[in-house]
Design a protein around this motif. Structure first.
Motif, PDB file in Angstrom:
ATOM      1  N   ALA A   1       0.810  -1.177  -0.043  1.00 49.64           N
ATOM      2  CA  ALA A   1      -0.040  -0.098  -0.055  1.00 49.64           C
ATOM      3  C   ALA A   1       0.961   1.332   0.159  1.00 49.64           C
ATOM      4  O   ALA A   1       2.088   1.102  -0.056  1.00 49.64           O
ATOM      5  CB  ALA A   1      -0.755   0.053   1.329  1.00 49.64           C
ATOM      6  N   GLY A   2       0.254   2.424   0.055  1.00 53.25           N
ATOM      7  CA  GLY A   2       1.140   3.667   0.217  1.00 53.25           C
ATOM      8  C   GLY A   2       0.576   4.352   1.547  1.00 53.25           C
ATOM      9  O   GLY A   2      -0.501   4.020   1.984  1.00 53.25           O
ATOM     10  N   VAL A   3       1.168   5.645   1.903  1.00 51.09           N
ATOM     11  CA  VAL A   3       0.928   6.242   2.997  1.00 51.09           C
ATOM     12  C   VAL A   3       0.965   7.792   2.740  1.00 51.09           C
ATOM     13  O   VAL A   3       1.867   8.054   1.929  1.00 51.09           O
ATOM     14  CB  VAL A   3       1.991   5.790   4.147  1.00 51.09           C
ATOM     15  CG1 VAL A   3       3.217   6.152   3.946  1.00 51.09           C
ATOM     16  CG2 VAL A   3       1.529   6.638   5.465  1.00 51.09           C
ATOM     17  N   VAL A   4       0.004   8.476   3.286  1.00 47.61           N
ATOM     18  CA  VAL A   4      -0.150   9.808   3.371  1.00 47.61           C
ATOM     19  C   VAL A   4       0.374  10.230   4.744  1.00 47.61           C
ATOM     20  O   VAL A   4      -0.557  10.244   5.670  1.00 47.61           O
ATOM     21  CB  VAL A   4      -1.496  10.290   2.939  1.00 47.61           C
ATOM     22  CG1 VAL A   4      -1.362  11.865   2.949  1.00 47.61           C
ATOM     23  CG2 VAL A   4      -1.941   9.712   1.493  1.00 47.61           C
ATOM     24  N   LEU A   5       1.538  10.624   4.658  1.00 52.65           N
ATOM     25  CA  LEU A   5       2.236  10.862   6.134  1.00 52.65           C
ATOM     26  C   LEU A   5       2.303  12.481   6.495  1.00 52.65           C
ATOM     27  O   LEU A   5       2.639  13.108   5.739  1.00 52.65           O
ATOM     28  CB  LEU A   5       3.717  10.498   6.020  1.00 52.65           C
ATOM     29  CG  LEU A   5       4.287  10.619   7.299  1.00 52.65           C
ATOM     30  CD1 LEU A   5       4.045   9.852   8.427  1.00 52.65           C
ATOM     31  CD2 LEU A   5       5.836  10.357   6.728  1.00 52.65           C
ATOM     32  N   CYS A   6       1.359  12.742   7.579  1.00 54.10           N
ATOM     33  CA  CYS A   6       1.149  13.985   7.991  1.00 54.10           C
ATOM     34  C   CYS A   6       1.598  14.612   9.201  1.00 54.10           C
ATOM     35  O   CYS A   6       1.501  13.904  10.155  1.00 54.10           O
ATOM     36  CB  CYS A   6      -0.374  14.262   8.005  1.00 54.10           C
ATOM     37  SG  CYS A   6      -1.469  13.874   6.287  1.00 54.10           S
ATOM     38  N   ARG A   7       2.461  15.687   9.245  1.00 51.30           N
ATOM     39  CA  ARG A   7       3.040  16.323  10.174  1.00 51.30           C
ATOM     40  C   ARG A   7       2.332  17.724  10.564  1.00 51.30           C
ATOM     41  O   ARG A   7       2.077  18.156   9.766  1.00 51.30           O
ATOM     42  CB  ARG A   7       4.600  16.444  10.105  1.00 51.30           C
ATOM     43  CG  ARG A   7       5.340  16.920  11.201  1.00 51.30           C
ATOM     44  CD  ARG A   7       6.657  17.067  10.893  1.00 51.30           C
ATOM     45  NE  ARG A   7       7.370  17.315  11.938  1.00 51.30           N
ATOM     46  CZ  ARG A   7       8.602  18.220  11.741  1.00 51.30           C
ATOM     47  NH1 ARG A   7       9.393  18.516  11.053  1.00 51.30           N
ATOM     48  NH2 ARG A   7       9.193  18.444  13.116  1.00 51.30           N
ATOM     49  N   ASN A   8       2.303  17.791  11.922  1.00 51.66           N
ATOM     50  CA  ASN A   8       1.670  18.904  12.245  1.00 51.66           C
ATOM     51  C   ASN A   8       0.147  18.946  11.756  1.00 51.66           C
ATOM     52  O   ASN A   8      -0.426  20.093  11.336  1.00 51.66           O
ATOM     53  CB  ASN A   8       2.072  20.293  11.718  1.00 51.66           C
ATOM     54  CG  ASN A   8       3.770  20.357  12.516  1.00 51.66           C
ATOM     55  OD1 ASN A   8       3.584  20.413  13.696  1.00 51.66           O
ATOM     56  ND2 ASN A   8       4.904  20.672  11.618  1.00 51.66           N
ATOM     57  N   LEU A   9      -0.563  18.122  11.521  1.00 51.24           N
ATOM     58  CA  LEU A   9      -2.003  17.947  11.252  1.00 51.24           C
ATOM     59  C   LEU A   9      -2.864  18.499  11.970  1.00 51.24           C
ATOM     60  O   LEU A   9      -3.902  19.001  11.715  1.00 51.24           O
ATOM     61  CB  LEU A   9      -2.346  16.391  11.139  1.00 51.24           C
ATOM     62  CG  LEU A   9      -3.561  16.313  10.442  1.00 51.24           C
ATOM     63  CD1 LEU A   9      -3.581  16.287   9.104  1.00 51.24           C
ATOM     64  CD2 LEU A   9      -4.028  14.508  10.555  1.00 51.24           C
ATOM     65  N   ASP A  10      -2.465  18.767  13.440  1.00 54.42           N
ATOM     66  CA  ASP A  10      -3.242  19.651  14.177  1.00 54.42           C
ATOM     67  C   ASP A  10      -3.637  21.095  13.590  1.00 54.42           C
ATOM     68  O   ASP A  10      -4.562  21.754  14.092  1.00 54.42           O
ATOM     69  CB  ASP A  10      -2.839  19.696  15.688  1.00 54.42           C
ATOM     70  CG  ASP A  10      -1.518  20.371  15.716  1.00 54.42           C
ATOM     71  OD1 ASP A  10      -0.671  20.165  14.832  1.00 54.42           O
ATOM     72  OD2 ASP A  10      -1.267  20.413  17.091  1.00 54.42           O
ATOM     73  N   ARG A  11      -2.853  21.651  12.768  1.00 50.83           N
ATOM     74  CA  ARG A  11      -2.911  22.821  12.115  1.00 50.83           C
ATOM     75  C   ARG A  11      -3.767  22.790  10.898  1.00 50.83           C
ATOM     76  O   ARG A  11      -4.158  24.028  10.298  1.00 50.83           O
ATOM     77  CB  ARG A  11      -1.615  23.298  11.823  1.00 50.83           C
ATOM     78  CG  ARG A  11      -0.666  23.499  12.936  1.00 50.83           C
ATOM     79  CD  ARG A  11       0.585  24.315  12.665  1.00 50.83           C
ATOM     80  NE  ARG A  11       1.518  24.430  13.553  1.00 50.83           N
ATOM     81  CZ  ARG A  11       2.566  25.145  13.790  1.00 50.83           C
ATOM     82  NH1 ARG A  11       2.584  26.109  12.606  1.00 50.83           N
ATOM     83  NH2 ARG A  11       3.500  25.167  14.618  1.00 50.83           N
ATOM     84  N   LEU A  12      -4.095  21.662  10.342  1.00 50.12           N
ATOM     85  CA  LEU A  12      -5.198  21.795   9.414  1.00 50.12           C
ATOM     86  C   LEU A  12      -6.701  21.762  10.024  1.00 50.12           C
ATOM     87  O   LEU A  12      -6.926  20.845  10.759  1.00 50.12           O
ATOM     88  CB  LEU A  12      -4.755  20.409   8.655  1.00 50.12           C
ATOM     89  CG  LEU A  12      -5.700  20.169   7.154  1.00 50.12           C
ATOM     90  CD1 LEU A  12      -5.186  21.421   6.442  1.00 50.12           C
ATOM     91  CD2 LEU A  12      -5.255  18.750   6.770  1.00 50.12           C
ATOM     92  N   PRO A  13      -7.591  22.573   9.471  1.00 51.22           N
ATOM     93  CA  PRO A  13      -8.985  22.478   9.912  1.00 51.22           C
ATOM     94  C   PRO A  13      -9.519  21.029   9.245  1.00 51.22           C
ATOM     95  O   PRO A  13      -9.163  20.559   8.366  1.00 51.22           O
ATOM     96  CB  PRO A  13      -9.578  23.691   9.233  1.00 51.22           C
ATOM     97  CG  PRO A  13      -8.490  24.089   8.103  1.00 51.22           C
ATOM     98  CD  PRO A  13      -7.347  23.467   8.250  1.00 51.22           C
ATOM     99  N   PRO A  14     -10.666  20.846  10.015  1.00 51.72           N
ATOM    100  CA  PRO A  14     -11.481  19.476   9.490  1.00 51.72           C
ATOM    101  C   PRO A  14     -11.618  19.259   8.332  1.00 51.72           C
ATOM    102  O   PRO A  14     -11.609  18.454   7.465  1.00 51.72           O
ATOM    103  CB  PRO A  14     -12.531  19.772  10.552  1.00 51.72           C
ATOM    104  CG  PRO A  14     -12.254  20.501  11.658  1.00 51.72           C
ATOM    105  CD  PRO A  14     -11.468  21.345  11.184  1.00 51.72           C
ATOM    106  N   GLU A  15     -12.241  20.592   7.688  1.00 51.07           N
ATOM    107  CA  GLU A  15     -12.724  20.692   6.190  1.00 51.07           C
ATOM    108  C   GLU A  15     -11.345  20.497   5.349  1.00 51.07           C
ATOM    109  O   GLU A  15     -11.315  19.849   4.029  1.00 51.07           O
ATOM    110  CB  GLU A  15     -13.341  21.993   5.833  1.00 51.07           C
ATOM    111  CG  GLU A  15     -12.417  23.139   5.857  1.00 51.07           C
ATOM    112  CD  GLU A  15     -12.695  23.693   7.343  1.00 51.07           C
ATOM    113  OE1 GLU A  15     -12.577  24.929   7.389  1.00 51.07           O
ATOM    114  OE2 GLU A  15     -12.993  23.047   8.275  1.00 51.07           O
ATOM    115  N   GLY A  16     -10.421  20.754   5.832  1.00 45.60           N
ATOM    116  CA  GLY A  16      -8.933  20.681   5.031  1.00 45.60           C
ATOM    117  C   GLY A  16      -8.527  19.314   5.130  1.00 45.60           C
ATOM    118  O   GLY A  16      -8.228  18.782   4.064  1.00 45.60           O
TER     119      GLY A  16
END
Length: 250
Positions: A220-235
């Motif tokens: 599979a593949g991974v979408v690795l997100c750092r500082n995800l808490d800065r992204l709004p829910p709609e983002g």
């Protein structure tokens, strides 16, 4: 992936033989706006260069420990698989004073000076940029790695039953890591072509497995997100849609 794969480096070789063009790691940093996508082939090239740097530049030998003072990041993923390619133990967040070598990000440079061996610094800046000048006591990874070879062969065959990874109080052999990653992939419902989004930190096995090893073991593949808490829910919802994410762990 092949049933005979017994190290993370084996998993990557199988992925490369199966579909080198598919996305393997897509990285977001929501503090900087950075997005990087690495195909299996591009990731494998970074791993080969980094493994050559480890083996020839740092003279790292199987069984030695490399303290990786790095966050969840695409370059950390490269280092983890490069370590398994050489046969050294990747000690993620480990004690630099007890390590043979250290690889540190910009926030851990002072800590890394406790290591008496070779030290490499990663800027973790977008596009893998180098430091304006190498930090005191360190060589700059972004300066050293480009000249390394694109093909890697270990001088000593890697023992899959030797320690390969230490993280959050857990130490695993290469074979143990692969088996546990496969189990995690099954538990998460991952299969070939799946896309797992993970925002978990890499200070535990569960975090690093979701962010690298389980997707790699499952094809599979991974979408690795750092500082995800800065992204709004709609983002986050838009990212899940645009990246064709099939599962989410935040």
């Amino acid at each position: 992936m092949n049933a005979s794969d017994r190290t993370p480096a084996d998993l990557l070789r199988s992925a490369l033989a199966s579909d080198p063009a598919r996305p393997l790691v897509t990285y977001y940093d929501d503090a900087t706006g950075e997005r990087v996508e690495l195909s299996v082939a591009t990731f494998a090239n970074w791993v080969a260069k980094t493994a050559n740097l480890l083996q020839d530049g740092l003279s790292a030998e199987p069984g030695e420990r490399v303290a990786l003072l790095l966050p969840a990041h695409w370059q950390t993923a490269v280092w983890l698989v490069a370590c398994s390619s050489v046969g050294v133990v990747a000690d993620l967040g480990g004690d630099p004073a007890a390590a043979d070598h250290v690889v540190a990000g910009p926030d851990r440079l002072e800590d890394g000076l406790a290591c008496r061996g070779e030290r490499l610094a990663l800027s973790l800046a977008p596009l893998g940029r180098r430091f304006p000048a190498p930090p005191s006591g360190y060589d700059d990874y972004a300066v050293e790695v480009p000249t390394q070879g694109d093909v890697f062969a270990p001088y000593v065959p890697v023992d899959p039953d030797a320690p390969a990874l230490a993280v959050g109080g857990t130490e695993l052999t290469g074979a143990g890591l692969v088996e546990r990653a496969r189990e995690d992939g099954r538990r998460l419902g991952l299969a070939g072509g799946a896309r797992l989004l993970s925002g978990r930190p890499w200070d535990t096995w569960d975090g690093v497995s979701a962010g690298l090893y389980a997707p790699l073991a499952a094809g599979a593949g991974v979408v690795l997100c750092r500082n995800l808490d800065r992204l709004p829910p709609e983002g986050l919802a838009k990212r899940v849609e645009s990246e064709r994410v099939t599962g989410t762990l935040v």
